[in-house]
Design a protein around this motif. Structure first.
Motif, short mmCIF file in Angstrom:
data_model
loop_
_atom_site.label_atom_id
_atom_site.label_comp_id
_atom_site.label_asym_id
_atom_site.label_seq_id
_atom_site.Cartn_x
_atom_site.Cartn_y
_atom_site.Cartn_z
N ARG A 127 101.87 57.87 -24.13
CA ARG A 127 101.94 59.16 -24.83
C ARG A 127 100.64 59.31 -25.60
O ARG A 127 100.29 58.48 -26.43
N GLY A 128 99.91 60.36 -25.30
CA GLY A 128 98.62 60.55 -25.96
C GLY A 128 98.31 62.01 -26.17
O GLY A 128 99.00 62.90 -25.66
N LYS A 129 97.28 62.26 -26.93
CA LYS A 129 96.86 63.63 -27.23
C LYS A 129 95.51 63.92 -26.58
O LYS A 129 94.64 63.05 -26.53
N GLU A 130 95.36 65.14 -26.09
CA GLU A 130 94.11 65.58 -25.48
C GLU A 130 93.58 66.79 -26.24
O GLU A 130 94.34 67.70 -26.58
N ARG A 131 92.28 66.80 -26.50
CA ARG A 131 91.64 67.92 -27.20
C ARG A 131 90.82 68.71 -26.18
O ARG A 131 89.91 68.18 -25.55
N ASN A 132 91.19 69.97 -25.99
CA ASN A 132 90.54 70.80 -24.97
C ASN A 132 89.92 72.05 -25.59
O ASN A 132 90.49 72.66 -26.50
N PHE A 133 88.76 72.42 -25.07
CA PHE A 133 88.08 73.63 -25.53
C PHE A 133 88.56 74.83 -24.72
O PHE A 133 88.60 74.77 -23.49
N VAL A 134 88.94 75.89 -25.40
CA VAL A 134 89.40 77.11 -24.74
C VAL A 134 88.38 78.21 -25.01
O VAL A 134 88.23 78.67 -26.14
N PRO A 135 87.62 78.65 -23.98
CA PRO A 135 86.64 79.72 -24.19
C PRO A 135 87.34 81.04 -24.47
O PRO A 135 88.47 81.27 -24.03
N ASN A 136 86.68 81.90 -25.20
CA ASN A 136 87.29 83.16 -25.61
C ASN A 136 87.07 84.25 -24.56
O ASN A 136 86.45 85.28 -24.82
N TYR A 137 87.54 83.98 -23.35
CA TYR A 137 87.49 85.00 -22.31
C TYR A 137 88.51 84.67 -21.23
O TYR A 137 89.07 83.59 -21.19
N GLY A 138 88.77 85.61 -20.38
CA GLY A 138 89.73 85.42 -19.31
C GLY A 138 89.44 86.37 -18.17
O GLY A 138 88.56 87.23 -18.27
N PRO A 139 90.18 86.28 -17.06
CA PRO A 139 89.91 87.10 -15.87
C PRO A 139 90.50 88.50 -16.00
O PRO A 139 91.43 88.87 -15.31
N TYR A 140 89.95 89.30 -16.94
CA TYR A 140 90.51 90.62 -17.18
C TYR A 140 89.56 91.68 -16.61
O TYR A 140 88.63 92.11 -17.27
N GLY A 141 89.77 92.11 -15.38
CA GLY A 141 88.90 93.10 -14.78
C GLY A 141 89.65 94.28 -14.20
O GLY A 141 89.13 94.99 -13.35
N TYR A 142 90.89 94.49 -14.69
CA TYR A 142 91.75 95.47 -14.04
C TYR A 142 91.85 96.79 -14.80
O TYR A 142 92.57 97.68 -14.39
#
Length: 207
Positions: free
Chosen positions: A114-129
């Motif tokens: 059981r462990g913890k992971e630190r992940n970077f989430v960029p402030n963008y997404g696939p929004y082209g609609y």
């Protein structure tokens, strides 16, 4: 713009669902393993740190629930014996105790890691609609907005099914749970996934 907001919300929901999951990663069945008989008692025994007794109870109880739903005679070791430390007993003593409870098979559930992971989430997404300008203006503003970090918890589990009389390993399953919302939810999904896999491996009946 309202439509774009709904789409963005939809992506966020899908991302949360994808990140929080419990799944079987691999499993194995002995070539000579027979389908389990419903009248035979299966003892479910979770091995987790002693301080996590609640987690042990959740893992055992939910596995017992799923097996009983298919008509199998499953029981929890914690419910049967209490918080007994079998690690301090000899193999002969443990087997004798289980046989005294009319147990035919033992299903162990071991918390491997059981462990913890630190992940970077960029402030963008696939929004082209939403059309050209909503898309362009959104990206323009986000170019100068930093992302953020999230910390997720990952569990690694291994389940082994043994025949008590012969000591043979009949089945082994490895699974992982990534950032479950609660340990109770993780235990529910774990029981469902493993029982489904045992059925697929033809250790359990379809009904």
């Amino acid at each position: 713009m309202k439509k774009l907001g709904l789409i963005m919300a939809g992506f966020a929901i899908m991302a949360m669902a994808a990140c929080s999951s419990t799944k079987v990663t691999s499993s194995w069945r002995a070539n000579d393993a027979q389908q389990l008989q419903k009248e035979n008692k299966i003892m479910v025994m979770a091995l987790v740190p002693q301080k996590d007794r609640t987690l042990r109870s959740q893992m055992e109880n939910n596995m017992v629930t799923e097996l009983r739903r298919k008509g199998y005679n499953a029981v929890s070791a914690l419910q049967t014996y209490g918080p007994q430390d079998m690690g301090k007993m000899t193999e002969k003593q443990v087997v004798k105790q289980l046989q005294g409870s009319d147990v035919s098979q033992v299903l162990t559930i071991v918390l491997l890691d059981r462990g913890k992971e630190r992940n970077f989430v960029p402030n963008y997404g696939p929004y082209g609609y939403g059309g050209f300008w909503p898309y362009y203006s959104m990206w323009y503003s986000r170019m100068y907005t930093p992302g953020y970090y999230t910390v997720n918890t990952k569990y690694q589990w291994e389940g082994n099914l043994y025949d008590l009389k012969s000591g043979q390993l009949l089945y082994s399953v490895q699974s992982q749970s990534f950032d479950p919302p609660t340990t109770e939810r993780m235990a529910i999904l774990y029981g469902q996934q493993v029982v489904r896999d045992m059925t697929k491996q033809q250790l359990l009946t379809q009904r």
